[in-house]
Design an enzyme around this catalytic site. Structure first.
Site, PDB file in Angstrom:
ATOM      1  CB  VAL A   1      -0.964   0.025   1.206  1.00 39.71           C
ATOM      2  CG1 VAL A   1      -1.911  -1.153   1.148  1.00 39.71           C
ATOM      3  CG2 VAL A   1      -0.196   0.005   2.528  1.00 39.71           C
ATOM      4  CD  GLU A   2       0.182   5.520   2.882  1.00 41.53           C
ATOM      5  OE1 GLU A   2       1.185   6.262   2.853  1.00 41.53           O
ATOM      6  OE2 GLU A   2      -0.609   5.489   3.833  1.00 41.53           O
ATOM      7  N   GLY A   3       1.987   2.929  -2.457  1.00 39.20           N
ATOM      8  CA  GLY A   3       3.101   2.815  -3.394  1.00 39.20           C
ATOM      9  C   GLY A   3       3.814   1.492  -3.220  1.00 39.20           C
TER      10      GLY A   3
END
Length: 819
Positions: free
Chosen positions: A502-504
């Site tokens: 998540v988040e990249g």
């Protein structure tokens, strides 16, 4: 002989000027003085002197008279630069412009100012924040049973949801004027870290509303009316938010979202011809979506009728939409790795919303990508680093205790060198992770929004969490793989891929973002050169490009000299803070910084736009920057905590590991550079005496392992802020066992001596105690203490077991024999 001496002196003079980053006028003055000296000494023949002086005068005028230099030289260099400059999309440009440059810029400079870093205040909570950590956070941890949450309920219990809302956990980042807690980034991070040590599902539930989402976006971009309406409701928990960005066709490439909104005139809430947007979307992986009452949505906005004015395709836009709006489908759930936090899809079919629901109002239409990029640095700097660090602290505390009490061959497993190696990685990585987490949130509290640093800590800390939990599982063996209420590792282990993704996604973060953004943002001159090359005002662009270019040339020459000199001297004479080995680490990081600055420049110059496609080369340069940041954080942590002697093994591990890894990254980069002459030149400048950094040694690993297996102040500092609980809690149980084992160590040594001497013979701990009592090796009170310690030890190593009906029917036992 005179000529050779003169040449040597000239080389030393040039090296000294470059090393000190002398200005152009000083180079000119030095060159003139050298020419005078050579002429006076007769080294330059009279016939050649006039030619050399003429050449010197011409070059001096060309380079020092800026208007002349711009017209005769810089103008042509600018055109060449514009031709080779790689094309950059609007989304790439906005990503690069997002956030601020902080300590990462110093590390990229080749000569970091360590005093600047150390002047950043040490971590400190306000009285209100400390009271919240000691009160509501501790109480919330006590309410949580992670096995019940993840296995039985697959959700937080209703009373936990109620407590989270009532105590303001969803409003940590919301200012007090709107009813929030108004906490610092440090306190916000600490809350998530502590909750993670009790329940990852609870930590995620709390962290998401305080990360990139409606509250964060409203605070920075919302209209006053939007803030006044939504922020108090978010702070009190009256609204449960989620933010929908990712879809089936747009993951890490979030700019490719296919979800579309069309501007139109429509009837809405009883009013006619309202300026509105008709939306269709399909999103997935949205945390809190199944329970959300307020949906933050990213979509592409089109205005085919020109109702907003301007372009038809307005670009990515963000809006806030109540989830009871007609056309919204919400409530289904995904099951991410057996975690119990709510996560699921959300879809919209012909959902009609007024334009006023755009975050920031109609004037922010099409500004969504910029808003996301600017806000991402804050969320990515706090949430996942805190989650990763909490997992590592828990693993360090519990695994150290377990290695101290679990016996094999009548010896604690922590005494075996293979286990000590893994323990040292666990402890050293935890020290690095907590240092980087803390230093990063301190920067946020100073008003920074370090975009590149946020990518570094997200990537590095979640990857190190993976290594820590892998090592912890290896040490625990069967104790770690059997699920149940006693298991404090398995859910965190299962959840590793979530944090990685998540988040990249980490692969893309490492290969595209850290250096891809860092090379442009953190370099002192590249971004200025790029902006100057694209400036529509040609005269201003030429002036700015000229100033940046010649400063860049001086910067590059300086790093050539500094890298070589620091490599040859071992950076021994670099003035840095600290003494002894601590000063040595500062010096070696300074040397590595100079090598990074030099290497990045040469690689970018020789590869140009190709570097964007050669992702593994970019990743290795990003690794060096990352290791520099982590080691810097470790040194600052050591200084902030008062240079504790007991913490030195952890500092040694952190710094040696970082320097060694940076060396490996350089080596792999040089082996794979397409230009072999560039690779050979760089290797000679960066490693003039060879690769001299070693990984942490066995002796230091033993010291780290011992530190983790003893109830010491250093162990407490390493794992500060975790939840331990009572002797009936998973971690409390193994902590109690370690404490009782340490308390009877002297008695155990007495029993062991009796065993070795042959005075007693026994196969089990209980028989050992009984025989030792019978032979007066210990008395009755001492035997009682040993039995209590052994009961605690056995209880701590026991795994959960369940009756057959807990697994359902239809198994092999129920089936009976074959007929």
């Amino acid at each position: 002989m005179i000529f050779a001496l003169s040449f040597t002196l000239l080389v030393l003079l040039a090296t000294g000027l470059a090393y000190q980053r002398a200005p152009l006028w000083l180079w000119t003055l030095a060159a003139g003085a050298a020419l005078i000296a050579l002429t006076a000494a007769g080294i330059i023949a009279t016939s050649g002197a006039a030619l050399l002086w003429t050449l010197f005068a011409g070059l001096a005028l060309l380079f020092n008279l800026r208007p002349l230099r711009r017209q005769l030289l810089t103008r042509f260099l600018l055109r060449a630069f514009q031709r080779v400059l790689p094309r950059m999309s609007d989304t790439e440009r906005e990503a690069i412009d997002a956030g601020t440059v902080w300590w990462d810029g110093e590390l990229f400079s080749g000569r970091p100012d360590w005093q600047q870093l150390l002047s950043t205040p040490a971590p400190r909570f306000s009285d209100e924040e400390q009271a919240f950590l000691d009160g509501p956070v501790e109480s919330l941890c006590g309410m949580l049973d992670d096995w019940k949450v993840t296995h039985e309920l697959q959700d937080l219990p209703p009373e936990v949801w109620r407590f989270i809302r009532e105590q303001g956990f969803f409003g940590m980042i919301i200012p007090k004027q709107y009813g929030g807690l108004g906490f610092s980034a440090l306190a916000h991070s600490e809350v998530v870290t502590k909750l993670t040590t009790r329940s990852g599902s609870a930590a995620v539930t709390v962290m998401v509303p305080n990360s990139l989402g409606p509250a964060e976006l409203l605070l920075h971009y919302g209209t006053e009316a939007q803030k006044d309406h939504y922020l108090p409701r978010l702070a009190s928990g009256a609204e449960i938010p989620c933010f929908a960005l990712t879809g089936p066709e747009a993951g890490s490439d979030a700019s490719a979202i296919p979800d579309v909104g069309l501007v139109c005139l429509a009837d809405f809430a009883g009013e006619k011809d309202v300026l509105a947007i008709r939306l269709n979307w399909d999103k997935r992986y949205i945390t809190l979506a199944p329970a959300a009452t307020l949906l933050g949505l990213a979509f592409k906005l089109n205005d085919p009728q020109g109702l907003l004015g301007g372009a038809e395709q307005r670009g990515i836009t963000l809006a806030l939409i109540p989830t009871d709006t007609p056309g919204i489908s919400i409530g289904n759930r995904h099951r991410p790795m057996n975690q119990a936090f709510l996560n699921g899809p959300t879809r919209g079919k012909d959902v009609l919303i007024p334009v006023d629901w755009i975050i920031g109002g109609a004037q922010m239409a099409g500004q969504g990508w910029r808003m996301l990029m600017e806000s991402l640095a804050t969320g990515r700097s706090i949430s996942l680093p805190a989650l990763a660090t909490g997992s590592a602290k828990l693993a360090s505390r519990a695994t150290g205790a377990y290695a101290g009490i679990r016996r094999q061959f009548r010896t604690p497993v922590g005494q075996f060198e293979g286990v000590q190696e893994a323990l040292a990685r666990i402890g050293g990585n935890t020290y690095l992770m907590d240092a980087a987490r803390t230093m990063t949130v301190l920067a946020l509290d100073q008003g920074e929004k370090p975009a590149v640093v946020s990518a570094i800590v997200k990537y590095q800390l979640t990857e190190r969490m993976r290594q820590v939990l892998n090592d912890a599982m290896d040490i625990h063996g069967g104790r770690g793989i059997c699920m149940g209420p006693r298991n404090y590792l398995a859910r965190g282990y299962q959840g590793i891929p979530i944090a990685i993704t998540v988040e990249g996604a980490n692969i893309l973060t490492r290969s595209l973002i850290v250096f891809g953004q860092g090379a442009i943002r953190c370099h002192p001159y590249v971004l200025t050169e790029m902006r100057a090359a694209g400036d529509e005002d040609r005269q201003r662009g030429l002036r700015d490009f000229d100033a940046a270019l010649f400063s860049h040339i001086g910067f590059a020459l300086s790093n050539v000299a500094r890298s070589l000199v620091l490599g040859l001297t071992g950076a021994r004479w670099v003035r840095t803070p600290g003494t002894g080995i601590v000063a040595h680490y500062y010096q070696q990081l300074t040397r590595t910084s100079a090598s990074l600055a030099l290497t990045a420049d040469l690689v970018m110059i020789t590869l140009g736009g190709r570097l964007k496609r050669l992702e593994r080369l970019s990743a290795r340069l990003g690794d060096v920057l990352s290791y520099l940041y982590l080691a810097s954080a470790a040194l600052k942590r050591f200084e902030d905590q008062g240079n504790k002697e007991a913490d030195r093994p952890l500092l040694h591990w952190a710094c040696r590991e970082s320097l060694y890894r940076s060396q490996i990254a350089f080596d792999e980069l040089f082996k794979n550079l397409p230009g072999r002459w560039v690779a050979m030149l760089l290797r000679m400048l960066v490693f003039p005496l060879g690769m001299r950094y070693d990984s942490p040694n066995d002796a230091n690993d033993r010291r780290v392992a011992r530190l983790m297996m003893r109830p010491t102040a250093a162990r407490d500092r390493l794992t500060k802020g975790i939840y331990i609980g009572s002797v009936d809690d998973p971690v409390g149980r193994v902590e109690h066992a370690l404490a009782t084992a340490v308390a009877v160590e002297a008695l155990m040594r007495r029993v062991r001596r009796a065993l070795r001497s042959g005075l007693i013979e026994a196969d089990t701990p209980d028989e050992e105690i009984n025989e030792a009592l019978a032979h007066a090796v210990i008395d009755e009170d001492e035997a009682s203490r040993l039995r209590a310690a052994d009961r605690a030890r056995y209880d701590a190593i026991t795994v959960d077991e369940f009756p057959p009906e807990a697994f359902g029917r239809g198994n092999a036992v129920d089936a009976g024999p074959d007929n």
